[in-house]
Design a protein around this motif. Structure first.
Motif, PDB file in Angstrom:
ATOM      1  N   ASP A  70      -0.273   0.961   1.927  1.00 11.29           N
ATOM      2  CA  ASP A  70      -0.227   0.765   3.376  1.00 11.29           C
ATOM      3  C   ASP A  70       0.919   1.581   3.972  1.00 11.29           C
ATOM      4  N   TRP A  71       2.087   1.553   3.334  1.00 12.23           N
ATOM      5  CA  TRP A  71       3.201   2.369   3.801  1.00 12.23           C
ATOM      6  C   TRP A  71       2.814   3.840   3.871  1.00 12.23           C
ATOM      7  N   MET A  72       2.072   4.289   2.873  1.00  8.96           N
ATOM      8  CA  MET A  72       1.704   5.702   2.784  1.00  8.96           C
ATOM      9  C   MET A  72       0.535   6.065   3.691  1.00  8.96           C
ATOM     10  N   GLY A  73      -0.215   5.069   4.130  1.00  4.58           N
ATOM     11  CA  GLY A  73      -1.360   5.322   4.979  1.00  4.58           C
ATOM     12  C   GLY A  73      -2.542   5.910   4.240  1.00  4.58           C
ATOM     13  N   ILE A  74      -2.694   5.544   2.972  1.00  6.25           N
ATOM     14  CA  ILE A  74      -3.811   6.061   2.170  1.00  6.25           C
ATOM     15  C   ILE A  74      -4.510   4.904   1.460  1.00  6.25           C
ATOM     16  N   ASP A  75      -5.748   5.150   1.022  1.00  8.76           N
ATOM     17  CA  ASP A  75      -6.502   4.115   0.325  1.00  8.76           C
ATOM     18  C   ASP A  75      -6.408   4.294  -1.187  1.00  8.76           C
ATOM     19  N   ASP A  76      -7.054   3.395  -1.911  1.00  5.65           N
ATOM     20  CA  ASP A  76      -7.000   3.435  -3.372  1.00  5.65           C
ATOM     21  C   ASP A  76      -7.579   4.734  -3.927  1.00  5.65           C
ATOM     22  N   ASP A  77      -8.660   5.222  -3.326  1.00  7.65           N
ATOM     23  CA  ASP A  77      -9.307   6.419  -3.853  1.00  7.65           C
ATOM     24  C   ASP A  77      -8.359   7.615  -3.849  1.00  7.65           C
ATOM     25  N   ILE A  78      -7.596   7.757  -2.788  1.00  6.29           N
ATOM     26  CA  ILE A  78      -6.640   8.862  -2.723  1.00  6.29           C
ATOM     27  C   ILE A  78      -5.452   8.599  -3.641  1.00  6.29           C
TER      28      ILE A  78
END
Length: 205
Positions: A70-78
């Motif tokens: 969430d901090w990084m603004g990315i999902d699990d796939d990325i």
């Protein structure tokens, strides 16, 4: 660097048992948990895998990982695509629990033997997250401010290529409430930097 050379190096890291020779070996069998590929544009430099990561051999596979993504603004796939995101803790194996209930510090054997060698196989890193004091002290050297709080407070001195952050554990909830600027000021810049790095990676693929 050839593909076979990279594969050989990664195999040696995954088979590492340096801690077996230590005065106080691990309380369990060595199980290095990390991910990396030479194409990665983002480096997550953490402390050491937690117990769940050790059990599943999947880095940040716990609530701390949910918050980190969430901090990084990315999902699990990325996040779990090693071609995009390298996750290289200071200690490769879960160190066990301290008497207080928290995790022990990263093993001291890992970084001197492996860290610079591994970083040399990551020539395309554009954004580095330094999670916690051990990673911050090693990577920043004399630019480390002496504590996680002071170093994160000076995050603008390192951005946009390096972002020091606290550990995303629930144990730091009080720290996050005490320092609201972390979410309002630092995280938007972190997410923007990660977005740019991923965009440049996609443009070359």
């Amino acid at each position: 660097m050839s593909k076979s050379e990279i594969q050989s190096f990664l195999a040696r890291m995954r088979a590492c048992e340096l801690c077996r020779q230590a005065e106080k070996p691990l309380p369990h069998a060595p199980n290095p948990v990390f991910q990396m590929a030479p194409t990665a544009r983002i480096l997550v430099a953490g402390q050491a895998p937690g117990n769940l990561a050790n059990q599943t051999t999947k880095t940040f596979n716990d609530p701390s990982g949910v918050r980190l993504r969430d901090w990084m603004g990315i999902d699990d796939d990325i996040f779990y695509d090693a071609r995009k995101v390298a996750v290289l803790p200071m200690g490769f194996c879960f160190p066990g629990y301290a008497p207080s209930g928290g995790d022990l510090p990263p093993r001291k054997e890992c970084a001197p033997h492996w860290r610079q060698k591994a970083l040399d196989y990551l020539p395309n890193i554009e954004v580095t997250l330094l999670i916690g004091g051990y990673a911050q002290a090693w990577h920043l050297k004399d630019r480390y401010q002496g504590s996680v709080t002071r170093t994160v407070e000076h995050w603008q001195d390192y951005a946009p290529s390096v972002f020091p952050v606290p550990h995303p554990s629930w144990r730091n909830n009080a720290w996050l409430k005490k320092h609201p600027w972390f979410e309002t000021d630092l995280l938007p810049e972190l997410r923007a930097a990660i977005g740019r790095a991923l965009s440049s990676s996609a443009a070359e693929s």
